[in-house]
Design an enzyme around this catalytic site. Structure first.
Site, PDB file in Angstrom:
ATOM      1  N   SER A 187     -52.518 -74.491  80.594  1.00  0.00           N
ATOM      2  CA  SER A 187     -51.784 -75.203  81.641  1.00  0.00           C
ATOM      3  C   SER A 187     -51.896 -76.731  81.540  1.00  0.00           C
ATOM      4  CB  SER A 187     -52.208 -74.715  83.025  1.00  0.00           C
ATOM      5  OG  SER A 187     -51.962 -73.322  83.145  1.00  0.00           O
ATOM      6  N   GLY A 200     -51.052 -70.048  80.994  1.00  0.00           N
ATOM      7  CA  GLY A 200     -49.838 -69.596  81.669  1.00  0.00           C
ATOM      8  C   GLY A 200     -50.028 -69.303  83.147  1.00  0.00           C
ATOM      9  N   LYS A 253     -44.392 -69.783  71.813  1.00  0.00           N
ATOM     10  CA  LYS A 253     -44.498 -68.315  71.966  1.00  0.00           C
ATOM     11  C   LYS A 253     -43.147 -67.678  71.619  1.00  0.00           C
ATOM     12  CE  LYS A 253     -47.915 -69.250  75.459  1.00  0.00           C
ATOM     13  NZ  LYS A 253     -48.818 -68.729  76.442  1.00  0.00           N
ATOM     14  N   GLU A 257     -59.139 -72.447  74.548  1.00  0.00           N
ATOM     15  CA  GLU A 257     -58.180 -72.038  75.569  1.00  0.00           C
ATOM     16  C   GLU A 257     -58.781 -70.958  76.465  1.00  0.00           C
ATOM     17  OE1 GLU A 257     -53.928 -72.921  74.132  1.00  0.00           O
ATOM     18  OE2 GLU A 257     -54.448 -70.925  73.451  1.00  0.00           O
ATOM     19  N   ASN A 304     -46.892 -74.681  71.725  1.00  0.00           N
ATOM     20  CA  ASN A 304     -46.854 -73.264  71.321  1.00  0.00           C
ATOM     21  C   ASN A 304     -45.704 -72.634  72.113  1.00  0.00           C
ATOM     22  OD1 ASN A 304     -47.231 -70.590  70.713  1.00  0.00           O
ATOM     23  ND2 ASN A 304     -49.050 -70.346  71.993  1.00  0.00           N
ATOM     24  N   HIS A 356     -54.760 -66.692  68.819  1.00  0.00           N
ATOM     25  CA  HIS A 356     -54.359 -66.924  70.205  1.00  0.00           C
ATOM     26  C   HIS A 356     -54.751 -65.709  71.042  1.00  0.00           C
ATOM     27  CE1 HIS A 356     -51.913 -67.616  73.748  1.00  0.00           C
ATOM     28  NE2 HIS A 356     -51.838 -68.875  73.364  1.00  0.00           N
ATOM     29  N   GLU A 412     -53.260 -64.138  73.252  1.00  0.00           N
ATOM     30  CA  GLU A 412     -52.200 -63.124  73.377  1.00  0.00           C
ATOM     31  C   GLU A 412     -52.164 -62.225  72.137  1.00  0.00           C
ATOM     32  OE1 GLU A 412     -49.029 -65.854  74.256  1.00  0.00           O
ATOM     33  OE2 GLU A 412     -50.006 -66.315  76.150  1.00  0.00           O
TER      34      GLU A 412
HETATM   35  C1  PEP Z   1     -50.989 -71.413  75.181  1.00  0.00           C
HETATM   36  O1  PEP Z   1     -50.357 -70.382  75.162  1.00  0.00           O
HETATM   37  O2  PEP Z   1     -51.535 -71.796  74.146  1.00  0.00           O
HETATM   38  C2  PEP Z   1     -51.083 -72.154  76.434  1.00  0.00           C
HETATM   39  C3  PEP Z   1     -52.031 -73.018  76.564  1.00  0.00           C
HETATM   40  O3  PEP Z   1     -50.146 -71.860  77.388  1.00  0.00           O
HETATM   41  P1  PEP Z   1     -49.906 -72.678  78.764  1.00  0.00           P
HETATM   42  O4  PEP Z   1     -49.918 -74.136  78.430  1.00  0.00           O
HETATM   43  O5  PEP Z   1     -48.567 -72.201  79.252  1.00  0.00           O
HETATM   44  O6  PEP Z   1     -51.025 -72.305  79.680  1.00  0.00           O
END
Ligand code: PEP
Length: 252
Positions: free
Chosen positions: A214, A174, A13, A168, A11, A96, A98
């Site tokens: 992460s 992040g 973003k 998630e 992803n 997501h 966000e």
């Molecule tokens: C994501 O945005 O879906 C995500 C898991 O980000 P990160 O791997 O940077 O934590």
């Protein structure tokens, strides 16, 4: 039953320009050729045409990061499923955290998007996950079950067997703070159990459930080996060629 095909989905973003995106996937496609995992890159809308062209003939599939559920109309700034399908998009990431937080995306909207994506012949990657407060309050299971139950309303068992769900935890996105393998497996197991309740065991055994938060080269192998985790939705690490290649080849 053998485990489902592992998916490594990036992803990106709001990162990379169209030319940077093409350069990146041109390098990635040689690195991940022949991988056992399914490889997906979730790229910004403007990068989609170039990336689709660049990955032709490779094993990389392309995801969009959002879509509107209406087929067309007066929705300034929005993009429809038909537009994405016409470009050759396979997957669309919806729900997501966000988008839920900054763009007020609700479970009901996610449900409409899932319906529209399936009707257009693409596959939704439906995200869910609890905040740190919810985890500390002990309501993770209720929260995630509710999110998924509403997101899937009206979908048939056959459709549910083809979708992808990404668990998630918001506190792990992040932040560099990965859920422990046990925490991730526990909630992915709760989601699969919900699918058993709603759609039966056969369907639940087919649906892929990813972990996101992460994911890195050094934790992918352990996470993806868990019985209920079928790969990862990867943010930051998917922007780095070496890291993402290692995540795709987690079992090499
Ligand atoms: C994501 O945005 O879906 C995500 C898991 O980000 P990160 O791997 O940077 O934590």
């Amino acid at each position: 039953m053998s485990k489902r095909v592992i998916m490594a989905a990036g992803n990106w973003k709001m990162n990379k320009t169209p030319s940077e995106a093409v350069e990146f996937v041109n390098s990635l496609k040689d690195r991940v050729a022949g991988s056992t995992a399914e490889v997906v890159v979730g790229v910004p809308f403007v990068c989609i045409p170039g990336v689709i062209e660049a990955v032709k003939g490779s094993n990389i599939k392309v995801a969009a990061q959002n879509v509107h559920w209406e087929p067309n109309g007066a929705y300034t700034g929005e993009v429809s499923c038909k537009m994405l399908k016409d470009l050759g998009v396979d997957y669309v990431i919806i729900g997501h955290s966000e988008r839920r937080e900054y763009f007020a995306e609700t479970n009901e909207m996610i449900n409409k998007k899932a319906r529209a994506i399936l009707d257009a012949g693409m596959t939704p990657i439906i995200c869910c996950g609890e905040s740190l407060t919810q985890r500390e309050q002990g309501v993770t299971a209720e929260h995630v079950r509710y999110q998924i139950k509403v997101a899937l309303l009206g979908l048939s068992a056959e459709e549910v067997s083809r979708i992808v769900i990404a668990y998630e935890p918001i506190w792990a996105i992040g932040t560099g703070k990965t859920a422990t393998t046990e925490q991730a497996e526990e909630v992915c197991g709760i989601i699969r159990e919900l699918l058993v309740e709603l759609y039966g065991k056969d369907t639940a055994e087919k649906t892929r459930i990813l972990y996101g938060g992460s994911v890195k080269a050094d934790n992918a192998k352990e996470l993806f080996a868990m019985p209920n985790i079928d790969g990862g939705l990867v943010g930051g690490a998917s922007l780095k060629l070496d890291e993402f290649e290692k995540i795709v080849k987690h079992d090499a």
